[in-house]
Write an enzyme that holds these catalytic residues in place. Structure first.
Site, PDB file in Angstrom:
ATOM      1  N   CYS A 106       0.917  -1.061   0.043  1.00 49.08           N
ATOM      2  CA  CYS A 106      -0.077  -0.011   0.049  1.00 49.08           C
ATOM      3  C   CYS A 106       0.957   1.351   0.085  1.00 49.08           C
ATOM      4  O   CYS A 106       1.375   1.569  -1.034  1.00 49.08           O
ATOM      5  CB  CYS A 106      -0.959   0.098   1.220  1.00 49.08           C
ATOM      6  SG  CYS A 106      -2.280   1.126   0.940  1.00 49.08           S
ATOM      7  N   GLU A 140      -1.551  -8.412   4.367  1.00 51.47           N
ATOM      8  CA  GLU A 140      -1.310  -9.059   5.720  1.00 51.47           C
ATOM      9  C   GLU A 140      -2.417  -8.974   6.659  1.00 51.47           C
ATOM     10  O   GLU A 140      -2.432  -9.424   7.697  1.00 51.47           O
ATOM     11  CB  GLU A 140      -0.197  -7.791   6.324  1.00 51.47           C
ATOM     12  CG  GLU A 140      -0.538  -6.680   6.731  1.00 51.47           C
ATOM     13  CD  GLU A 140      -0.856  -5.624   5.515  1.00 51.47           C
ATOM     14  OE1 GLU A 140      -0.795  -4.561   5.937  1.00 51.47           O
ATOM     15  OE2 GLU A 140      -1.040  -5.919   4.389  1.00 51.47           O
ATOM     16  N   HIS A 152      -3.625  -4.953   0.651  1.00 48.70           N
ATOM     17  CA  HIS A 152      -3.050  -5.371   2.009  1.00 48.70           C
ATOM     18  C   HIS A 152      -3.062  -7.052   2.126  1.00 48.70           C
ATOM     19  O   HIS A 152      -4.197  -7.681   2.572  1.00 48.70           O
ATOM     20  CB  HIS A 152      -4.013  -4.707   3.013  1.00 48.70           C
ATOM     21  CG  HIS A 152      -3.638  -3.194   3.364  1.00 48.70           C
ATOM     22  ND1 HIS A 152      -2.541  -3.078   4.009  1.00 48.70           N
ATOM     23  CD2 HIS A 152      -4.129  -2.367   2.710  1.00 48.70           C
ATOM     24  CE1 HIS A 152      -2.569  -1.619   4.254  1.00 48.70           C
ATOM     25  NE2 HIS A 152      -3.512  -1.153   3.347  1.00 48.70           N
TER      26      HIS A 152
END
Length: 248
Positions: A91, A185, A183
């Site tokens: 990002c 994660e 994202h």
């Protein structure tokens, strides 16, 4: 301790490496977490590291008044590109990579928040990191949370993923430096507090924060499988290419 060492740059509280960090640690990589927002000093060079992971944040890549360490992170990203050091920018991390290498980041005409579908581009099927995703049978989706995007990629960048609202969702520079706008994660629990202090920007997009979290929660099994294996592959690339001469 032995094992490949990865510098992880965190830009603000609540935006840590999360599931990606867990997969890397389980694979035997050592994470050196640097939090410049909390006063940590960024290293001047990457000689002691086998990989670089630059995380996201609510600021933009040009918000140096808010985050004065951003130019230094850009310098580290340029070093990584020059060395072809295994790197993953997530990002804001991708946006910083874009700016550091001569591309352009601007305000998105249609910001993405929540779960979004991704489409693999032709080069992804031959990419060391993305090929298993591009050639698999599982539709690609990921969590998005961005108001800015890379409108012009750096010279020589190879586009890998796109989406309906954002042309450049992932790209590679050299053979081992990747940026992703999404994202990989996070899961529902990670984003549950994002935007809750002031949900005005979300509401202006017609986004209901609890609904966003609930939708991500419904897809957690698929997200864990897709991006968990992605994180492990990136960790494998770091380990395979690891050659830091001054591991500590």
């Amino acid at each position: 301790m032995s094992g490949p060492r990865v510098l992880v740059v965190e830009h603000e509280d609540g935006t840590g490496p999360a599931r990606v960090g867990e997969r890397l640690t389980a694979r035997g990589l050592r994470l050196a977490l640097c939090r410049p927002w909390a006063g940590d000093a960024l290293p001047a060079a990457l000689d002691a590291f086998d990989g670089l992971l630059v995380l996201g944040g609510s600021m933009g890549p040009h918000d140096e008044d808010r985050a004065p360490w951003l130019p230094a992170v850009g310098g580290l990203l340029r070093q990584a590109v020059a060395r072809d050091l295994p790197t993953l920018g997530i990002c804001l991390g991708m946006e910083l990579l874009t700016v550091a290498c001569g591309g352009t980041v601007g305000r998105s005409a249609r910001p993405e928040v929540g779960l979004c579908d991704l489409t693999a581009l032709p080069h992804a099927s031959r990419d060391e990191l993305f090929a298993p995703l591009a050639n698999g049978d599982t539709p690609l989706c990921a969590v998005q949370w961005h108001w800015e995007e890379s409108s012009v990629l750096p010279e020589g960048a190879v586009p890998l993923l796109t989406s309906e609202r954002c042309a450049h969702q992932a790209y590679r520079i050299g053979t081992a430096v990747w940026g992703v706008q999404f994202h990989p994660e996070v899961l529902a629990g990670d984003i549950a507090t994002w935007g809750t202090d002031d949900d005005g920007p979300l509401r202006s997009l017609g986004v209901d924060p609890p609904s966003v979290v609930a939708r991500v929660a419904r897809e957690e099994e698929r997200l864990r499988a897709l991006w968990g294996s992605f994180a492990e592959r990136w960790g494998g690339i770091v380990a395979a290419r690891g050659s830091a001469p001054a591991r500590r």
